[in-house]
Design a protein around this motif. Structure first.
Motif, mmCIF file in Angstrom:
data_model
loop_
_atom_site.group_PDB
_atom_site.id
_atom_site.type_symbol
_atom_site.label_atom_id
_atom_site.label_comp_id
_atom_site.label_asym_id
_atom_site.label_seq_id
_atom_site.Cartn_x
_atom_site.Cartn_y
_atom_site.Cartn_z
ATOM 1 N N GLY A 1 -12.374 16.296 15.618
ATOM 2 C CA GLY A 1 -13.456 16.939 16.353
ATOM 3 C C GLY A 1 -13.408 18.450 16.365
ATOM 4 N N ALA A 2 -12.264 19.050 16.048
ATOM 5 C CA ALA A 2 -12.161 20.512 16.049
ATOM 6 C C ALA A 2 -12.384 21.104 14.664
ATOM 7 C CB ALA A 2 -10.796 20.954 16.581
ATOM 8 N N ALA B 1 -20.834 17.874 14.462
ATOM 9 C CA ALA B 1 -21.222 16.554 14.966
ATOM 10 C C ALA B 1 -21.252 16.528 16.491
ATOM 11 C CB ALA B 1 -20.266 15.493 14.430
ATOM 12 N N ILE B 2 -20.283 17.169 17.124
ATOM 13 C CA ILE B 2 -20.281 17.229 18.590
ATOM 14 C C ILE B 2 -21.532 17.937 19.089
ATOM 15 C CG2 ILE B 2 -19.150 18.290 20.591
ATOM 16 C CD1 ILE B 2 -16.460 17.779 19.177
ATOM 17 N N GLN B 3 -21.835 19.091 18.518
ATOM 18 C CA GLN B 3 -22.991 19.868 18.964
ATOM 19 C C GLN B 3 -24.300 19.108 18.741
ATOM 20 O OE1 GLN B 3 -22.869 23.680 17.043
ATOM 21 N NE2 GLN B 3 -21.043 24.361 18.130
ATOM 22 N N ILE C 1 -17.096 11.780 22.602
ATOM 23 C CA ILE C 1 -15.643 11.863 22.703
ATOM 24 C C ILE C 1 -15.123 12.453 21.395
ATOM 25 C CG2 ILE C 1 -13.481 10.565 22.928
ATOM 26 C CD1 ILE C 1 -15.052 8.451 24.502
ATOM 27 N N GLY C 2 -14.303 13.483 21.514
ATOM 28 C CA GLY C 2 -13.709 14.102 20.335
ATOM 29 C C GLY C 2 -12.238 13.750 20.223
ATOM 30 N N GLY D 1 -18.564 21.102 23.671
ATOM 31 C CA GLY D 1 -19.488 20.191 24.335
ATOM 32 C C GLY D 1 -19.031 18.764 24.493
ATOM 33 N N ALA D 2 -17.865 18.385 23.960
ATOM 34 C CA ALA D 2 -17.406 17.008 24.098
ATOM 35 C C ALA D 2 -17.192 16.661 25.564
ATOM 36 C CB ALA D 2 -16.115 16.800 23.317
ATOM 37 N N ASP D 3 -17.630 15.471 25.952
ATOM 38 C CA ASP D 3 -17.434 15.013 27.328
ATOM 39 C C ASP D 3 -15.978 14.669 27.597
ATOM 40 O OD1 ASP D 3 -20.376 14.655 28.326
ATOM 41 O OD2 ASP D 3 -20.336 13.734 26.348
ATOM 42 N N LEU D 4 -15.278 14.264 26.550
ATOM 43 C CA LEU D 4 -13.872 13.924 26.652
ATOM 44 C C LEU D 4 -13.222 14.253 25.316
ATOM 45 C CD1 LEU D 4 -11.510 12.445 28.215
ATOM 46 C CD2 LEU D 4 -12.265 10.352 27.056
#
Length: 326
Positions: free
Chosen positions: A147-148, A155-157, A167-168, A183-186
């Motif tokens: 995710g980073a 993809a997160i954005q 979730i990342g 922006g990931a919720d978790l």
């Protein structure tokens, strides 16, 4: 012009920075003075001869850039002075590069060149993975492995812009913090045991509707355990070094699917759709819903340093080559 040259398959340190003739644009081509070039993990694979695309030797690497058109060949849709970004097959790690009509787009007014250089690959990749191949719906759960990374942050954005819950996964707390900042919720550390159970708990047992995976290997195998009913596991790469091996029983029992998403395929097979995807990404940029995450910029002479940072996974987001940097 100054440009990096790969004489034979090699490591980043074995490339040479040299003087090369400025190329002449042919049919359907334009010559672009590169302002900024972005790095991707597949650049490392390409120069070592391990990527599925193998340019004829010698060649100048670099597959993502933004700059200004200085000359147009017959049949080119661009004109001198146009600000463009695109995905040439290679050649972006030089002061000038040839671009083709279907692999290049106009940069909207107000978009800085550094941001424009980051748009052609990771955002369209994440766009088609989530929307076209993943059929993402508002309110669904999305799991982004790596995710980073460049594609991961895109993809997160995008998933958040389209109303998903995200979730990342990332290696280590520092990169998990990047996922949350984007922006990931978790965000969960995939190097630690128990992340599969934490996903089950956080989603109240529902699981993940869309998995976006550029990693492969054990991470993908574990992620399939939390795929929701009628979930979609989207494969976009195997940067971890091991190609995904799909446990088909998990797909069968969940009425789920595993699909591939290759952005470059749209450039070749459906350029009209590809252009629409890029336009949508710039529209979301204009609305402030997505914003490239650039960790660091380098000068042209520092390309090997940047490629090595990328291959060591020392970076997050995108690394950019600034052609005007000293």
């Amino acid at each position: 012009m100054k440009a990096w040259k790969v004489e034979d398959w090699c490591t980043p340190r074995e490339m040479t920075l040299t003087d090369l003739p400025v190329p002449e644009p042919g049919q359907g081509q334009a010559l672009v003075r590169v302002h900024a070039a972005a790095l991707n993990f597949f650049d490392v694979l390409m120069i070592s001869g391990k990527y599925q695309v193998k340019p004829p030797l010698p060649f100048t690497p670099g597959c993502e850039m933004a700059g200004e058109v200085v000359a147009a060949g017959p049949g080119s849709v661009f004109r001198p002075g146009d600000r463009v970004c695109g995905q040439p097959g290679w050649g972006a790690f030089g002061e000038y590069v040839l671009v083709e009509n279907d692999r290049t787009d106009i940069v909207p007014d107000g978009v800085p060149m550094h941001d424009a250089a980051v748009m052609p690959v990771v955002y369209p990749t994440a766009h088609v993975a989530l929307q076209r191949r993943g059929n993402l719906q508002p309110g669904e759960w999305v799991l982004v492995t790596a995710g980073a990374g460049g594609v991961g942050i895109a993809a997160i954005q995008l998933a958040k812009a389209w109303g998903a819950r995200v979730i990342g996964l990332a290696g280590g707390e520092a990169k998990c913090a990047v996922c949350r900042e984007q922006g990931a919720d978790l965000a969960l550390d995939y190097t630690q045991d128990g992340w599969v159970d934490l996903i089950r708990t956080h989603t109240n047992g529902h699981g993940i509707d869309v998995i976006v995976d550029p990693v492969g290997g054990e991470v993908y195998d574990q992620a399939l355990k939390v795929l929701a009913w009628e979930g979609r596991a989207v494969i976009i790469g195997f940067a971890g070094g091991t190609i995904q091996k799909i446990a088909a029983n998990r797909l069968l029992l969940k009425n789920a699917s595993a699909v591939g998403a290759v952005w470059g395929g749209y450039l070749a097979r459906d350029p009209q759709r590809a252009r629409a995807v890029v336009a949508d990404c710039f529209d979301l940029y204009a609305q402030g819903k997505i914003r490239p995450a650039i960790m660091r910029t380098y000068g042209l002479h520092e390309v090997p340093d940047a490629l090595e940072a990328l291959s060591r996974r020392d970076s997050w987001g995108k690394l950019v080559i600034d052609m005007k940097a000293a």
